[in-house]
Design a protein around this motif. Structure first.
Motif, PDB file in Angstrom:
ATOM      1  N   VAL A  18       0.831  -1.203   0.000  1.00  0.00           N
ATOM      2  CA  VAL A  18       0.000   0.000   0.000  1.00  0.00           C
ATOM      3  C   VAL A  18       0.869   1.258   0.000  1.00  0.00           C
ATOM      4  O   VAL A  18       0.581   2.225  -0.696  1.00  0.00           O
ATOM      5  CB  VAL A  18      -0.957  -0.037   1.206  1.00  0.00           C
ATOM      6  CG1 VAL A  18      -1.566   1.312   1.446  1.00  0.00           C
ATOM      7  CG2 VAL A  18      -2.044  -1.058   0.946  1.00  0.00           C
ATOM      8  N   ILE A  73       2.135   4.367  11.390  1.00  0.00           N
ATOM      9  CA  ILE A  73       2.162   5.831  11.298  1.00  0.00           C
ATOM     10  C   ILE A  73       2.745   6.233   9.939  1.00  0.00           C
ATOM     11  O   ILE A  73       2.215   7.106   9.257  1.00  0.00           O
ATOM     12  CB  ILE A  73       2.982   6.421  12.463  1.00  0.00           C
ATOM     13  CG1 ILE A  73       2.268   6.129  13.784  1.00  0.00           C
ATOM     14  CG2 ILE A  73       3.184   7.911  12.286  1.00  0.00           C
ATOM     15  CD1 ILE A  73       3.047   6.504  15.017  1.00  0.00           C
ATOM     16  N   MET A  75       2.592   4.517   7.188  1.00  0.00           N
ATOM     17  CA  MET A  75       1.590   4.241   6.163  1.00  0.00           C
ATOM     18  C   MET A  75       0.511   5.320   6.156  1.00  0.00           C
ATOM     19  O   MET A  75       0.120   5.803   5.093  1.00  0.00           O
ATOM     20  CB  MET A  75       0.950   2.872   6.393  1.00  0.00           C
ATOM     21  CG  MET A  75      -0.193   2.585   5.451  1.00  0.00           C
ATOM     22  SD  MET A  75      -0.598   0.864   5.340  1.00  0.00           S
ATOM     23  CE  MET A  75      -1.557   0.634   6.791  1.00  0.00           C
ATOM     24  N   ALA A  76       0.064   5.710   7.362  1.00  0.00           N
ATOM     25  CA  ALA A  76      -0.978   6.734   7.433  1.00  0.00           C
ATOM     26  C   ALA A  76      -0.478   8.030   6.815  1.00  0.00           C
ATOM     27  O   ALA A  76      -1.185   8.661   6.021  1.00  0.00           O
ATOM     28  CB  ALA A  76      -1.399   6.940   8.881  1.00  0.00           C
ATOM     29  N   LEU A  79      -0.328   7.755   3.027  1.00  0.00           N
ATOM     30  CA  LEU A  79      -1.646   7.735   2.382  1.00  0.00           C
ATOM     31  C   LEU A  79      -2.360   9.073   2.490  1.00  0.00           C
ATOM     32  O   LEU A  79      -3.166   9.427   1.634  1.00  0.00           O
ATOM     33  CB  LEU A  79      -2.518   6.625   2.978  1.00  0.00           C
ATOM     34  CG  LEU A  79      -2.122   5.220   2.562  1.00  0.00           C
ATOM     35  CD1 LEU A  79      -3.112   4.223   3.075  1.00  0.00           C
ATOM     36  CD2 LEU A  79      -2.004   5.119   1.052  1.00  0.00           C
ATOM     37  N   ILE A  80      -2.067   9.829   3.567  1.00  0.00           N
ATOM     38  CA  ILE A  80      -2.719  11.135   3.702  1.00  0.00           C
ATOM     39  C   ILE A  80      -2.212  12.067   2.612  1.00  0.00           C
ATOM     40  O   ILE A  80      -2.979  12.807   2.006  1.00  0.00           O
ATOM     41  CB  ILE A  80      -2.471  11.709   5.108  1.00  0.00           C
ATOM     42  CG1 ILE A  80      -3.314  10.946   6.124  1.00  0.00           C
ATOM     43  CG2 ILE A  80      -2.823  13.184   5.159  1.00  0.00           C
ATOM     44  CD1 ILE A  80      -2.854  11.101   7.547  1.00  0.00           C
ATOM     45  N   PHE A  81      -0.900  11.989   2.305  1.00  0.00           N
ATOM     46  CA  PHE A  81      -0.367  12.906   1.310  1.00  0.00           C
ATOM     47  C   PHE A  81      -0.384  12.336  -0.100  1.00  0.00           C
ATOM     48  O   PHE A  81      -0.475  13.074  -1.070  1.00  0.00           O
ATOM     49  CB  PHE A  81       1.045  13.358   1.711  1.00  0.00           C
ATOM     50  CG  PHE A  81       1.029  14.219   2.941  1.00  0.00           C
ATOM     51  CD1 PHE A  81       0.552  15.517   2.866  1.00  0.00           C
ATOM     52  CD2 PHE A  81       1.427  13.728   4.169  1.00  0.00           C
ATOM     53  CE1 PHE A  81       0.492  16.308   3.999  1.00  0.00           C
ATOM     54  CE2 PHE A  81       1.369  14.511   5.305  1.00  0.00           C
ATOM     55  CZ  PHE A  81       0.899  15.806   5.220  1.00  0.00           C
ATOM     56  N   PRO A  83      -2.697   9.636  -1.604  1.00  0.00           N
ATOM     57  CA  PRO A  83      -3.759   8.653  -1.346  1.00  0.00           C
ATOM     58  C   PRO A  83      -3.632   7.372  -2.156  1.00  0.00           C
ATOM     59  O   PRO A  83      -4.271   6.386  -1.823  1.00  0.00           O
ATOM     60  CB  PRO A  83      -5.029   9.412  -1.713  1.00  0.00           C
ATOM     61  CG  PRO A  83      -4.668  10.842  -1.562  1.00  0.00           C
ATOM     62  CD  PRO A  83      -3.235  10.954  -1.948  1.00  0.00           C
ATOM     63  N   LYS A  84      -2.839   7.361  -3.219  1.00  0.00           N
ATOM     64  CA  LYS A  84      -2.732   6.116  -3.988  1.00  0.00           C
ATOM     65  C   LYS A  84      -1.356   5.474  -3.849  1.00  0.00           C
ATOM     66  O   LYS A  84      -0.919   4.699  -4.691  1.00  0.00           O
ATOM     67  CB  LYS A  84      -3.039   6.372  -5.464  1.00  0.00           C
ATOM     68  CG  LYS A  84      -4.479   6.772  -5.708  1.00  0.00           C
ATOM     69  CD  LYS A  84      -5.064   6.061  -6.893  1.00  0.00           C
ATOM     70  CE  LYS A  84      -6.552   6.302  -7.043  1.00  0.00           C
ATOM     71  NZ  LYS A  84      -7.328   5.528  -6.082  1.00  0.00           N
ATOM     72  N   GLY A  85      -0.647   5.816  -2.781  1.00  0.00           N
ATOM     73  CA  GLY A  85       0.680   5.242  -2.585  1.00  0.00           C
ATOM     74  C   GLY A  85       1.751   6.073  -3.261  1.00  0.00           C
ATOM     75  O   GLY A  85       1.459   7.000  -4.022  1.00  0.00           O
TER      76      GLY A  85
ATOM     77  N   ARG B 125      -9.780  10.507   2.390  1.00  0.00           N
ATOM     78  CA  ARG B 125      -9.028  11.019   1.242  1.00  0.00           C
ATOM     79  C   ARG B 125      -8.718   9.882   0.281  1.00  0.00           C
ATOM     80  O   ARG B 125      -8.450  10.105  -0.893  1.00  0.00           O
ATOM     81  CB  ARG B 125      -7.714  11.654   1.703  1.00  0.00           C
ATOM     82  CG  ARG B 125      -7.913  12.845   2.614  1.00  0.00           C
ATOM     83  CD  ARG B 125      -6.606  13.224   3.261  1.00  0.00           C
ATOM     84  NE  ARG B 125      -5.619  13.632   2.289  1.00  0.00           N
ATOM     85  CZ  ARG B 125      -5.337  14.897   2.018  1.00  0.00           C
ATOM     86  NH1 ARG B 125      -5.964  15.844   2.656  1.00  0.00           N
ATOM     87  NH2 ARG B 125      -4.438  15.204   1.129  1.00  0.00           N
ATOM     88  N   THR B 126      -8.737   8.660   0.805  1.00  0.00           N
ATOM     89  CA  THR B 126      -8.424   7.513  -0.037  1.00  0.00           C
ATOM     90  C   THR B 126      -9.699   6.715  -0.293  1.00  0.00           C
ATOM     91  O   THR B 126     -10.752   7.027   0.243  1.00  0.00           O
ATOM     92  CB  THR B 126      -7.432   6.579   0.670  1.00  0.00           C
ATOM     93  OG1 THR B 126      -8.085   6.045   1.831  1.00  0.00           O
ATOM     94  CG2 THR B 126      -6.191   7.307   1.111  1.00  0.00           C
ATOM     95  N   TYR B 130      -6.928   1.152  -0.414  1.00  0.00           N
ATOM     96  CA  TYR B 130      -6.175   2.104   0.397  1.00  0.00           C
ATOM     97  C   TYR B 130      -6.970   2.508   1.631  1.00  0.00           C
ATOM     98  O   TYR B 130      -6.417   2.715   2.695  1.00  0.00           O
ATOM     99  CB  TYR B 130      -5.810   3.341  -0.437  1.00  0.00           C
ATOM    100  CG  TYR B 130      -4.887   3.001  -1.571  1.00  0.00           C
ATOM    101  CD1 TYR B 130      -3.527   2.865  -1.360  1.00  0.00           C
ATOM    102  CD2 TYR B 130      -5.375   2.788  -2.847  1.00  0.00           C
ATOM    103  CE1 TYR B 130      -2.673   2.523  -2.389  1.00  0.00           C
ATOM    104  CE2 TYR B 130      -4.533   2.452  -3.892  1.00  0.00           C
ATOM    105  CZ  TYR B 130      -3.182   2.325  -3.657  1.00  0.00           C
ATOM    106  OH  TYR B 130      -2.350   1.983  -4.669  1.00  0.00           O
ATOM    107  N   ILE B 134      -5.707   2.105   5.459  1.00  0.00           N
ATOM    108  CA  ILE B 134      -5.448   3.244   6.345  1.00  0.00           C
ATOM    109  C   ILE B 134      -6.309   3.139   7.604  1.00  0.00           C
ATOM    110  O   ILE B 134      -5.852   3.472   8.706  1.00  0.00           O
ATOM    111  CB  ILE B 134      -5.625   4.600   5.609  1.00  0.00           C
ATOM    112  CG1 ILE B 134      -4.986   5.722   6.437  1.00  0.00           C
ATOM    113  CG2 ILE B 134      -7.059   4.913   5.315  1.00  0.00           C
ATOM    114  CD1 ILE B 134      -4.837   7.012   5.698  1.00  0.00           C
ATOM    115  N   MET B 141      -2.524   1.504  15.445  1.00  0.00           N
ATOM    116  CA  MET B 141      -1.890   2.515  16.304  1.00  0.00           C
ATOM    117  C   MET B 141      -2.544   2.507  17.679  1.00  0.00           C
ATOM    118  O   MET B 141      -1.866   2.514  18.709  1.00  0.00           O
ATOM    119  CB  MET B 141      -2.068   3.916  15.708  1.00  0.00           C
ATOM    120  CG  MET B 141      -1.159   4.214  14.555  1.00  0.00           C
ATOM    121  SD  MET B 141      -1.508   5.873  14.000  1.00  0.00           S
ATOM    122  CE  MET B 141      -1.126   5.689  12.276  1.00  0.00           C
TER     123      MET B 141
END
Lengths: 91, 329
Positions: A18, A73, A75-76, A79-81, A83-85, B125-126, B130, B134, B141
């Protein structure tokens, strides 16, 4: 050999794919390197960081547990910045 | 119309069985089966919660154990500190723990709601795989956070020596507790039904089927999905709180990804997006776990086979088999 052998690898492999972007081989390589590095550094450094704040016994316990979260963390954040990896497949 | 009639009959039969069988068990003095029924009902509530996100909104959340566990910890931390007369929060102000069910309920809702809002804003956002990953990441966490805090049991979990207290009724009585669980299941089913029939539910469905089309009709998909995600988390947190109260124990296992998987199994086994789907799914799961699990430790094999055959051959889940048709939307 034991029944649960696949379990620890299963989730981490998913995290790697991911982070790299599903369907991207380059992404899987980079993702694997990132996850491995972050996990190892987290495990080494976090307990010593906590040792500065609390007594060694709790520092080791808290540090070790939080080190386990480091890849999630990572991965999060990815994905936040993105979103598609990291290497999204535009196919 | 015939479909709808049959749906009503099936749903009525399920509710009647859910109420009458435990009542018979109680009358026969079989407390074990009454507690088992409470377990079914609680897990069904968790399933109804996930069904709102997964079934109506198409948000495959693999992190609902986080909300389930948060509900459990909200009750566990409150009640266990109250029994010791200690403070549950010492900073910035000291608040002593409370053994009141209503206080725990409020705390569980606030905690799960806040976490769900943050997780939802970031996760939405995903989409697709994905999104699954997430939500899993956030749940993991919270799982490791719970393991890392030794004050509340850490890896070993936190025993809760007494049930929480209600102004009316004694929750340590299994029958009263079962009725309370049943009331909450009823409430969550009403919420699900009202939402799925409202304009909001229509928008949510369209967000699942075709997001672009929803956006074209002037409705932003993300706020709609976020609202549904938070409501779904609140229902699941309620279930978690009742689960901790039933078992007298809360531990990291309630937060682990296996719990998320189990909640998802209730929904998929029972029927995705169907009102009574999670209820049947949770019932089937607990029955398999209890009765086949009593014969062999490998009951998971039968669960797997059941899940596989439902996914492959019964498109609408177990409820689809009973009513004879897949979901309508």
């Amino acid at each position: 050999v034991q029944i649960g052998m696949g379990e620890p690898v299963l989730i981490i492999a998913f995290v790697v794919i991911v982070i790299g972007g599903i369907g991207s081989i380059k992404g899987a390589l980079i993702g694997a390197l990132l996850v491995g590095t972050v996990d190892t550094i987290g495990r080494v450094l976090l307990p010593s960081v906590f040792r500065l704040m609390t007594d060694p016994a709790t520092a080791n316990a808290v540090g070790a547990a939080l080190a386990s979260t480091s890849i999630y963390i990572l991965m999060a954040i990815v994905l936040i910045f993105r979103p598609k990896g990291l290497f999204a497949n535009h196919g | 119309m015939a479909n709808r009639d049959r749906d009503t009959i099936v749903n009525a039969v399920i509710i009647a069985l859910l109420v009458s069988l435990p009542a018979i068990a109680w009358w026969l003095g079989e407390i074990y089966y009454l507690n088992l029924a409470s377990r079914v009902v609680i897990l069904a509530i968790a399933g109804v919660g996930l069904n709102l996100a997964l079934g109506l909104g198409g948000m495959v959340s693999f992190g609902h154990a986080a909300f389930f566990g948060l509900g459990g910890y909200a009750l566990g931390m409150n009640v266990s500190t109250a029994l010791e007369g200690a403070a549950v929060v010492t900073w910035p102000i000291a608040i002593s723990g409370s053994a009141s069910f209503l206080v725990c309920f409020l705390v569980a809702l606030i905690a799960a709601g806040c976490v769900a809002a943050i997780v939802g804003v970031l996760s939405l956002r995903t989409s697709g795989v994905y999104f699954i990953m997430i939500t899993l990441a956030f749940a993991q966490m919270i799982y490791y956070l719970a393991v890392a805090i030794p004050a509340y049991g850490g890896e070993d979990g936190l025993p809760i020596y007494e049930r929480s207290r209600l102004p009316i009724g004694d929750l340590s009585d299994p029958a009263t507790f079962f009725v309370l669980c049943l009331v909450f299941l009823g409430l969550s089913l009403v919420v699900f039904r009202q939402i799925s029939r409202s304009h909001f539910g229509a928008a949510l469905r369209m967000a699942r089927i075709n997001e672009k089309r929803l956006a074209t009709s002037g409705i932003e998909p993300v706020p709609i999905k976020l609202t549904a995600f938070v409501i779904s988390a609140l229902i699941t947190a309620t279930a978690g709180m009742l689960f901790a109260d039933l078992n007298g124990f809360v531990g990291p296992s309630m937060l682990s990804w296996k719990m998320s998987g189990e909640i998802m199994i209730f929904v998929i086994l029972g029927g995705i997006g169907r009102l009574m789907g999670p209820v049947i799914g949770a019932t089937a799961f607990v029955l398999l776990e209890t009765f086949i699990g009593g014969v062999t430790d490998r009951w998971g094999l039968f669960l797997g086979l059941a899940l596989l055959s439902v996914v492959l051959f019964a498109k609408g889940g177990l409820i689809g088999l009973l009513t004879g048709h897949d979901r309508n939307d």
